[in-house]
Design a protein around this motif. Structure first.
Motif, short mmCIF file in Angstrom:
data_model
loop_
_atom_site.label_atom_id
_atom_site.label_comp_id
_atom_site.label_asym_id
_atom_site.label_seq_id
_atom_site.Cartn_x
_atom_site.Cartn_y
_atom_site.Cartn_z
N SER A 24 0.82 -1.21 0.00
CA SER A 24 0.00 0.00 0.00
C SER A 24 0.86 1.26 0.00
N SER A 25 1.99 1.23 0.69
CA SER A 25 2.90 2.38 0.69
C SER A 25 3.47 2.61 -0.70
N TRP A 26 3.86 1.55 -1.38
CA TRP A 26 4.39 1.66 -2.73
C TRP A 26 3.31 2.23 -3.66
N ALA A 27 2.08 1.78 -3.50
CA ALA A 27 0.98 2.31 -4.32
C ALA A 27 0.78 3.80 -4.05
N ALA A 28 0.88 4.20 -2.79
CA ALA A 28 0.73 5.62 -2.45
C ALA A 28 1.87 6.45 -3.02
N LEU A 29 3.09 5.93 -2.97
CA LEU A 29 4.24 6.64 -3.54
C LEU A 29 4.09 6.79 -5.05
N LYS A 30 3.64 5.73 -5.72
CA LYS A 30 3.43 5.82 -7.17
C LYS A 30 2.32 6.81 -7.50
N ALA A 31 1.26 6.81 -6.71
CA ALA A 31 0.15 7.75 -6.94
C ALA A 31 0.61 9.19 -6.77
N THR A 32 1.39 9.43 -5.73
CA THR A 32 1.93 10.77 -5.49
C THR A 32 2.86 11.18 -6.63
N GLY A 33 3.70 10.27 -7.06
CA GLY A 33 4.61 10.56 -8.17
C GLY A 33 3.87 10.84 -9.47
N LEU A 34 2.81 10.09 -9.73
CA LEU A 34 2.01 10.32 -10.94
C LEU A 34 1.36 11.70 -10.91
N GLY A 35 0.83 12.07 -9.75
CA GLY A 35 0.23 13.40 -9.62
C GLY A 35 1.25 14.50 -9.80
N MET A 36 2.44 14.32 -9.23
CA MET A 36 3.50 15.31 -9.37
C MET A 36 3.95 15.42 -10.83
N LEU A 37 4.03 14.30 -11.51
CA LEU A 37 4.45 14.30 -12.91
C LEU A 37 3.43 15.04 -13.79
N ALA A 38 2.16 14.80 -13.54
CA ALA A 38 1.12 15.49 -14.31
C ALA A 38 1.19 17.00 -14.06
N GLU A 39 1.31 17.40 -12.80
CA GLU A 39 1.38 18.82 -12.48
C GLU A 39 2.65 19.44 -13.06
N PHE A 40 3.77 18.73 -13.01
CA PHE A 40 5.02 19.22 -13.58
C PHE A 40 4.89 19.45 -15.08
N GLY A 41 4.31 18.49 -15.78
CA GLY A 41 4.15 18.62 -17.23
C GLY A 41 3.31 19.82 -17.61
N LEU A 42 2.22 20.01 -16.90
CA LEU A 42 1.35 21.15 -17.21
C LEU A 42 1.97 22.47 -16.74
N ALA A 43 2.78 22.44 -15.69
CA ALA A 43 3.51 23.64 -15.27
C ALA A 43 4.53 24.02 -16.34
#
Length: 167
Positions: free
Chosen positions: A130-149
């Protein structure tokens, strides 16, 4: 150097720090990009083009913030990871930031998340999954925000070029 050039340079620095802030949580992120775009539209001397750049850039900023929240939230909900585990991870990340320079935020977040999930599930394998899933989810969200930034920053760069050519 005139005041419009100084404003353009300062806004560019603010936008650059904002883009970095989408990846490095200690720095301000998308909000700083929006503030830089607004300041440039008001004081950058681009006229109507400045406001067009602000509007388009803010669409990217808003989409990035929204995508980050939705993608992260959806993945956390899919894996039934409670919000308090994320809060514990964030708190441990802040502590880690002071203990281990540079990487402490990420190490602390991961360790805090794992310990919180371990306390909740009482099973190391389940907590790690579950921790790994949360880390991947956080990373995916950061990547999306970074791309649009980056798209918002690119919009500003194009606006600066257009303003320079017309100015």
């Amino acid at each position: 150097m005139n005041s419009e050039t100084v404003v353009t340079i300062l806004c560019g620095l603010a936008i650059l720090v904002g883009v970095a802030g989408t990846i490095i949580p200690v720095l301000p992120g998308s909000i700083l990009i929006g503030a830089g775009l607004l300041a440039w539209a008001i004081w950058g001397g681009a006229g109507a083009a400045g406001w067009v750049v602000f509007a388009v850039g803010m669409l990217f900023v808003a989409a990035g913030m929204g995508a980050s929240a939705v993608l992260t939230g959806r993945k956390l909900k899919q894996h039934a990871i409670p919000g308090h585990s994320i809060v514990v991870g964030l708190a441990a990340g802040v502590v880690g930031m002071f203990i281990i320079p540079v990487a402490g935020l990420f190490v602390g977040f991961a360790a805090g998340l794992l310990l919180s999930e371990l306390a909740r599930t009482r099973n190391l394998g389940t907590a790690a999954t579950s921790s790994w899933a949360a880390l991947k989810a956080t990373g995916l969200g950061m990547l999306a925000e970074f791309g649009l930034a980056c798209l918002a920053a690119s919009t500003w760069v194009l606006g600066v070029w257009v303003a320079a050519l017309n100015g």
